[in-house]
Write an enzyme that holds these catalytic residues in place. Structure first.
Site, PDB file in Angstrom:
ATOM      1  N   GLU A 102      33.329 -39.582 -26.228  1.00 40.17           N
ATOM      2  CA  GLU A 102      32.202 -40.201 -25.517  1.00 40.17           C
ATOM      3  C   GLU A 102      32.340 -39.996 -24.011  1.00 40.17           C
ATOM      4  O   GLU A 102      33.447 -39.841 -23.500  1.00 40.17           O
ATOM      5  CB  GLU A 102      32.183 -41.707 -25.785  1.00 40.17           C
ATOM      6  CG  GLU A 102      31.220 -42.136 -26.866  1.00 40.17           C
ATOM      7  CD  GLU A 102      29.760 -42.132 -26.412  1.00 40.17           C
ATOM      8  OE1 GLU A 102      29.410 -41.394 -25.456  1.00 40.17           O
ATOM      9  OE2 GLU A 102      28.974 -42.857 -27.024  1.00 40.17           O
ATOM     10  N   ASP A 103      31.211 -40.006 -23.321  1.00 45.23           N
ATOM     11  CA  ASP A 103      31.256 -40.041 -21.870  1.00 45.23           C
ATOM     12  C   ASP A 103      31.693 -41.426 -21.395  1.00 45.23           C
ATOM     13  O   ASP A 103      32.514 -41.560 -20.499  1.00 45.23           O
ATOM     14  CB  ASP A 103      29.873 -39.685 -21.273  1.00 45.23           C
ATOM     15  CG  ASP A 103      28.724 -40.448 -21.925  1.00 45.23           C
ATOM     16  OD1 ASP A 103      28.958 -41.308 -22.807  1.00 45.23           O
ATOM     17  OD2 ASP A 103      27.565 -40.183 -21.552  1.00 45.23           O
ATOM     18  N   ASP A 106      30.507 -48.565 -23.354  1.00 45.90           N
ATOM     19  CA  ASP A 106      29.918 -49.679 -22.610  1.00 45.90           C
ATOM     20  C   ASP A 106      30.021 -50.934 -23.479  1.00 45.90           C
ATOM     21  O   ASP A 106      31.042 -51.603 -23.488  1.00 45.90           O
ATOM     22  CB  ASP A 106      28.470 -49.286 -22.279  1.00 45.90           C
ATOM     23  CG  ASP A 106      27.734 -50.277 -21.409  1.00 45.90           C
ATOM     24  OD1 ASP A 106      28.334 -50.806 -20.463  1.00 45.90           O
ATOM     25  OD2 ASP A 106      26.540 -50.523 -21.655  1.00 45.90           O
ATOM     26  N   PHE A 155      26.392 -49.638 -13.298  1.00 43.73           N
ATOM     27  CA  PHE A 155      25.742 -48.450 -13.858  1.00 43.73           C
ATOM     28  C   PHE A 155      26.195 -47.192 -13.125  1.00 43.73           C
ATOM     29  O   PHE A 155      26.180 -47.133 -11.895  1.00 43.73           O
ATOM     30  CB  PHE A 155      24.218 -48.585 -13.771  1.00 43.73           C
ATOM     31  CG  PHE A 155      23.500 -47.552 -14.576  1.00 43.73           C
ATOM     32  CD1 PHE A 155      23.372 -47.684 -15.950  1.00 43.73           C
ATOM     33  CD2 PHE A 155      22.978 -46.421 -13.960  1.00 43.73           C
ATOM     34  CE1 PHE A 155      22.725 -46.713 -16.703  1.00 43.73           C
ATOM     35  CE2 PHE A 155      22.324 -45.444 -14.707  1.00 43.73           C
ATOM     36  CZ  PHE A 155      22.201 -45.595 -16.070  1.00 43.73           C
ATOM     37  N   ARG A 168      22.663 -35.785 -14.672  1.00 39.33           N
ATOM     38  CA  ARG A 168      23.713 -35.248 -15.556  1.00 39.33           C
ATOM     39  C   ARG A 168      24.479 -34.096 -14.922  1.00 39.33           C
ATOM     40  O   ARG A 168      25.632 -33.851 -15.246  1.00 39.33           O
ATOM     41  CB  ARG A 168      23.093 -34.734 -16.869  1.00 39.33           C
ATOM     42  CG  ARG A 168      22.500 -35.805 -17.754  1.00 39.33           C
ATOM     43  CD  ARG A 168      22.238 -35.242 -19.150  1.00 39.33           C
ATOM     44  NE  ARG A 168      21.321 -36.062 -19.926  1.00 39.33           N
ATOM     45  CZ  ARG A 168      21.672 -37.144 -20.615  1.00 39.33           C
ATOM     46  NH1 ARG A 168      22.922 -37.548 -20.608  1.00 39.33           N
ATOM     47  NH2 ARG A 168      20.781 -37.813 -21.310  1.00 39.33           N
TER      48      ARG A 168
HETATM   49  P1  IMP Z   1      27.391 -48.512 -25.883  1.00 34.23           P
HETATM   50  O1  IMP Z   1      26.940 -48.343 -27.301  1.00 34.23           O
HETATM   51  O2  IMP Z   1      26.817 -49.745 -25.249  1.00 34.23           O
HETATM   52  O3  IMP Z   1      28.908 -48.467 -25.744  1.00 34.23           O
HETATM   53  O4  IMP Z   1      26.757 -47.362 -25.057  1.00 34.23           O
HETATM   54  C1  IMP Z   1      27.287 -46.136 -24.987  1.00 34.23           C
HETATM   55  C2  IMP Z   1      26.259 -45.155 -24.432  1.00 34.23           C
HETATM   56  O5  IMP Z   1      25.394 -45.771 -23.480  1.00 34.23           O
HETATM   57  C3  IMP Z   1      26.979 -44.071 -23.690  1.00 34.23           C
HETATM   58  O6  IMP Z   1      27.243 -42.995 -24.534  1.00 34.23           O
HETATM   59  C4  IMP Z   1      26.003 -43.702 -22.602  1.00 34.23           C
HETATM   60  O7  IMP Z   1      25.149 -42.694 -23.065  1.00 34.23           O
HETATM   61  C5  IMP Z   1      25.218 -44.944 -22.362  1.00 34.23           C
HETATM   62  N1  IMP Z   1      25.701 -45.656 -21.155  1.00 34.23           N
HETATM   63  C6  IMP Z   1      26.447 -46.762 -21.107  1.00 34.23           C
HETATM   64  N2  IMP Z   1      26.725 -47.139 -19.857  1.00 34.23           N
HETATM   65  C7  IMP Z   1      26.117 -46.224 -19.063  1.00 34.23           C
HETATM   66  C8  IMP Z   1      26.060 -46.048 -17.626  1.00 34.23           C
HETATM   67  O8  IMP Z   1      26.610 -46.804 -16.799  1.00 34.23           O
HETATM   68  N3  IMP Z   1      25.358 -44.963 -17.199  1.00 34.23           N
HETATM   69  C9  IMP Z   1      24.735 -44.091 -18.049  1.00 34.23           C
HETATM   70  N4  IMP Z   1      24.783 -44.222 -19.386  1.00 34.23           N
HETATM   71  C10 IMP Z   1      25.464 -45.275 -19.893  1.00 34.23           C
HETATM   72 MG    MG Z   2      26.535 -41.223 -24.536  1.00 35.80          MG
END
Ligand code: IMP
Ligand code: MG
Length: 178
Positions: A102-103, A106, A155, A168
């Site tokens: 994953e990038d 969150d 963010f 990106r």
């Molecule tokens: P999660 O399911 O809440 O852990 O979200 C994961 C996905 O949300 C990541 O793969 C990102 O694509 C996106 N995401 C979460 N935080 C950020 C952020 O700060 N900037 C941009 N994308 C985010």
């Molecule tokens: Mg992602």
């Protein structure tokens, strides 16, 4: 400090390309050691992870298989927690060592569901690598085995991450500065 504007909002550099490259090299070494002699299936989560995957796999001394999945879960600046498969995992997972890439983790919902999916499909092992982790945003119990950087619950964009389709291509990671 360098500032960029995306959708009229200011973002400031948080991690430089050099800082990221140094860290990604170490993650590549760690994964190579842990998976020495094996051929893990590395699964990047699109779209955000495409840059990280490209850099990470070129630091490996092992020979992985590389695949991608894509889920819709994130809109604007808030995670919804709902997952919709846009590009499902087609590779055979049964008996494989899977590394999900994953990038950013969150809330952790996306990764939690992907781990469950890989386990359901009979993966021999499932590990998680994420360039970024927001510990304070985590809503589910989750172990991220390979973390690039732990960051504040703010963010961020760049290095594959976007803000509504923008940012990106940035080589560094930028944080919303307002
Ligand atoms: P999660 O399911 O809440 O852990 O979200 C994961 C996905 O949300 C990541 O793969 C990102 O694509 C996106 N995401 C979460 N935080 C950020 C952020 O700060 N900037 C941009 N994308 C985010
Ligand atoms: Mg992602």
């Amino acid at each position: 400090m360098k500032t960029v504007h995306l959708h009229q909002r200011p973002f400031q550099c948080l991690l430089t390309p050099t800082q990221i490259a140094d860290r990604v090299r170490l993650l590549g070494q760690a994964i190579s050691q842990d998976f020495a002699g094996r051929k893990p299936l590395m699964v990047g989560v699109l779209n955000g992870a495409f840059v990280f995957v490209a850099d990470l796999v070129r630091q490996l001394t092992i020979q992985p298989e590389i695949a991608f999945v894509r889920y819709a879960s994130y809109e604007g600046m808030q995670s919804t927690g709902k997952l919709q498969a846009l590009l499902p995992l087609n590779e055979q997972v049964a008996g494989r060592d899977v590394i999900l890439i994953e990038d950013i983790v969150d809330s952790g919902h996306t990764m939690q569901q992907l781990i469950a999916l890989a386990q359901q499909e009979g993966a021999a092992s499932v590990r998680v690598a994420s360039l970024l982790l927001k510990p304070d945003a985590l809503q589910v119990p989750l172990t991220v085995d390979y973390v690039g950087f732990e960051i504040e619950n703010r963010f961020v964009v760049g290095y594959g991450l976007d803000y509504d389709g923008q940012g990106r291509e940035l080589a560094g990671i930028y944080v919303l500065a307002e």
